[in-house]
Design an enzyme around this catalytic site. Structure first.
Site, PDB file in Angstrom:
ATOM      1  N   ASN A 110       0.866  -1.181   0.000  1.00  9.84           N
ATOM      2  CA  ASN A 110       0.000   0.000   0.000  1.00  9.84           C
ATOM      3  C   ASN A 110       0.902   1.230   0.000  1.00  9.84           C
ATOM      4  O   ASN A 110       1.493   1.557   1.016  1.00  9.84           O
ATOM      5  CB  ASN A 110      -0.894  -0.027   1.257  1.00  9.84           C
ATOM      6  CG  ASN A 110      -1.706   1.256   1.410  1.00  9.84           C
ATOM      7  OD1 ASN A 110      -1.815   2.044   0.472  1.00  9.84           O
ATOM      8  ND2 ASN A 110      -2.263   1.458   2.595  1.00  9.84           N
TER       9      ASN A 110
ATOM     10  N   GLU B 246      -6.931   4.991   7.707  1.00  8.09           N
ATOM     11  CA  GLU B 246      -6.650   6.409   7.417  1.00  8.09           C
ATOM     12  C   GLU B 246      -7.840   7.063   6.735  1.00  8.09           C
ATOM     13  O   GLU B 246      -8.119   8.244   6.940  1.00  8.09           O
ATOM     14  CB  GLU B 246      -5.366   6.535   6.575  1.00  8.09           C
ATOM     15  CG  GLU B 246      -4.127   6.259   7.417  1.00  8.09           C
ATOM     16  CD  GLU B 246      -2.938   5.691   6.658  1.00  8.09           C
ATOM     17  OE1 GLU B 246      -2.924   5.737   5.416  1.00  8.09           O
ATOM     18  OE2 GLU B 246      -2.013   5.188   7.336  1.00  8.09           O
TER      19      GLU B 246
ATOM     20  N   GLY C  28       2.406   2.343  10.681  1.00 13.54           N
ATOM     21  CA  GLY C  28       3.379   3.423  10.525  1.00 13.54           C
ATOM     22  C   GLY C  28       4.094   3.793  11.815  1.00 13.54           C
ATOM     23  O   GLY C  28       4.776   4.805  11.886  1.00 13.54           O
TER      24      GLY C  28
ATOM     25  N   GLU D   2      -5.671  -4.610  10.499  1.00  9.48           N
ATOM     26  CA  GLU D   2      -4.613  -3.614  10.715  1.00  9.48           C
ATOM     27  C   GLU D   2      -4.896  -2.823  11.992  1.00  9.48           C
ATOM     28  O   GLU D   2      -5.639  -1.835  11.961  1.00  9.48           O
ATOM     29  CB  GLU D   2      -4.562  -2.637   9.536  1.00  9.48           C
ATOM     30  CG  GLU D   2      -4.248  -3.279   8.210  1.00  9.48           C
ATOM     31  CD  GLU D   2      -3.632  -2.277   7.242  1.00  9.48           C
ATOM     32  OE1 GLU D   2      -2.537  -2.539   6.764  1.00  9.48           O
ATOM     33  OE2 GLU D   2      -4.249  -1.228   6.997  1.00  9.48           O
TER      34      GLU D   2
ATOM     35  N   SER E 211       3.231  -2.079  10.226  1.00 14.32           N
ATOM     36  CA  SER E 211       4.680  -2.185  10.429  1.00 14.32           C
ATOM     37  C   SER E 211       5.246  -3.564  10.062  1.00 14.32           C
ATOM     38  O   SER E 211       6.127  -4.078  10.742  1.00 14.32           O
ATOM     39  CB  SER E 211       5.054  -1.795  11.865  1.00 14.32           C
ATOM     40  OG  SER E 211       4.691  -0.443  12.123  1.00 14.32           O
TER      41      SER E 211
ATOM     42  N   HIS F 131      -9.642   1.571   4.634  1.00 16.51           N
ATOM     43  CA  HIS F 131      -8.385   1.712   5.391  1.00 16.51           C
ATOM     44  C   HIS F 131      -8.611   2.662   6.563  1.00 16.51           C
ATOM     45  O   HIS F 131      -9.361   3.634   6.449  1.00 16.51           O
ATOM     46  CB  HIS F 131      -7.282   2.237   4.458  1.00 16.51           C
ATOM     47  CG  HIS F 131      -5.924   2.172   5.084  1.00 16.51           C
ATOM     48  ND1 HIS F 131      -5.506   3.100   6.005  1.00 16.51           N
ATOM     49  CD2 HIS F 131      -4.919   1.276   4.950  1.00 16.51           C
ATOM     50  CE1 HIS F 131      -4.276   2.768   6.404  1.00 16.51           C
ATOM     51  NE2 HIS F 131      -3.904   1.670   5.788  1.00 16.51           N
TER      52      HIS F 131
ATOM     53  N   LYS G  19       0.051   4.267  -0.290  1.00 14.25           N
ATOM     54  CA  LYS G  19      -0.570   5.484   0.275  1.00 14.25           C
ATOM     55  C   LYS G  19      -0.300   6.658  -0.676  1.00 14.25           C
ATOM     56  O   LYS G  19      -0.272   6.454  -1.876  1.00 14.25           O
ATOM     57  CB  LYS G  19      -0.049   5.728   1.692  1.00 14.25           C
ATOM     58  CG  LYS G  19      -0.133   4.475   2.559  1.00 14.25           C
ATOM     59  CD  LYS G  19       0.067   4.724   4.015  1.00 14.25           C
ATOM     60  CE  LYS G  19      -0.093   3.390   4.752  1.00 14.25           C
ATOM     61  NZ  LYS G  19      -0.098   3.535   6.191  1.00 14.25           N
TER      62      LYS G  19
END
Ligand code: PGA
Length: 248
Positions: A9, A96, A172, A166, A212, A94, A11
């Site tokens: 991904n 985010e 991250g 996730e 991660s 996701h 991003k």
């Protein structure tokens, strides 16, 4: 038998020129195996990557889509538009997007249904915040997401969905979930899917862990019974790192 599935991904990283040079380098290192591989790139890079990956078996994913085919939705891209240029998968929900763009389980569910209708394979993201985990509510939270996000998805279609667990606290941050924590939740998600559908269906659904994932921890995670793959953010930006993860 579930086949391992590793997806990168990107991003909001990589210009078209950067995406093309990644593809050139990556293709030199990549050898097809029984691991399914895909890269989720920004919309503007999808077309170039489609051409670059032609004939390699490397799958292409978008990172988001709208739930309508077309309409007055400035700034949005639809599933048929993605399908037309040969996109195979789409990341949906996701964290985010849930956090910064107000996506809810209701819109996530609509997108999952539309992707399936359009012949795009959803990579459906779920996962709890640190606050929720610290309160011990992670299973109830993720179960509610799975039940809402799969609402109305027929059993035959459910098999086409990849679930990416996730935990938000691991994305991250460099703080990976331990293989045991990741396995516990992925096993639990499979139990929920068994309850919604059947044991046979739940055993066919691919469940990835994300947060991660790095070359150094990929194999320990992938060796867990219910972890069938990984959704890789930062470490998918460098061809050599991503290749190492694929070769877990
Ligand atoms: P990360 O991102 O690997 O950089 O933690 C994972 C993701 O958000 O999909």
């Amino acid at each position: 038998m579930r086949k391992p599935f590793i997806a990168g991904n990107w991003k909001m990283y990589k210009t078209a020129a950067e995406a093309e040079s990644f593809a050139e380098e990556f293709k030199k290192l990549y050898e097809p195996s029984d691991v399914r591989v895909a890269i989720a790139a920004p919309f503007t890079q999808l077309w170039a990557l489609k051409k670059a990956f032609e004939g390699t078996g490397i799958g292409l994913a978008a990172q988001n889509m709208h739930w309508e085919d077309q309409g007055a939705f400035t700034g949005e891209v639809s599933a048929p538009m993605l399908k037309e240029i040969g996109v195979d998968y789409c990341i949906i929900g996701h964290s985010e997007r849930r956090q910064y763009f107000n996506e809810t389980d209701e819109t996530v569910n609509r997108k999952v249904l539309k992707a399936l209708e359009a012949g795009i394979l959803p990579i459906l993201c779920c996962g709890e915040s640190l606050e929720t985990r610290d309160a011990g509510d992670q299973n109830a939270f993720v179960e509610a997401q799975i039940r809402a996000d799969f609402a109305g998805v027929a059993a035959e279609d459910a098999k086409k969905v990849t679930v990416a667990y996730e935990p938000i606290w691991a994305i991250g941050t460099g703080r990976t979930a331990s293989p045991e924590q990741a396995q516990d939740m992925c096993g639990f998600i499979r139990e929920v899917l068994k309850d919604i559908y059947s044991e046979d269906i739940s055993e066919e659904i691919t469940i990835q862990y994300g947060g991660s994932v790095k070359p150094a921890n990929a194999s320990d995670l992938m060796n867990q019974d219910d972890i069938d793959g990984a959704l890789v953010g930062g470490a998918s930006l460098k061809p050599a790192d991503f290749i190492e993860i694929i070769h877990f």
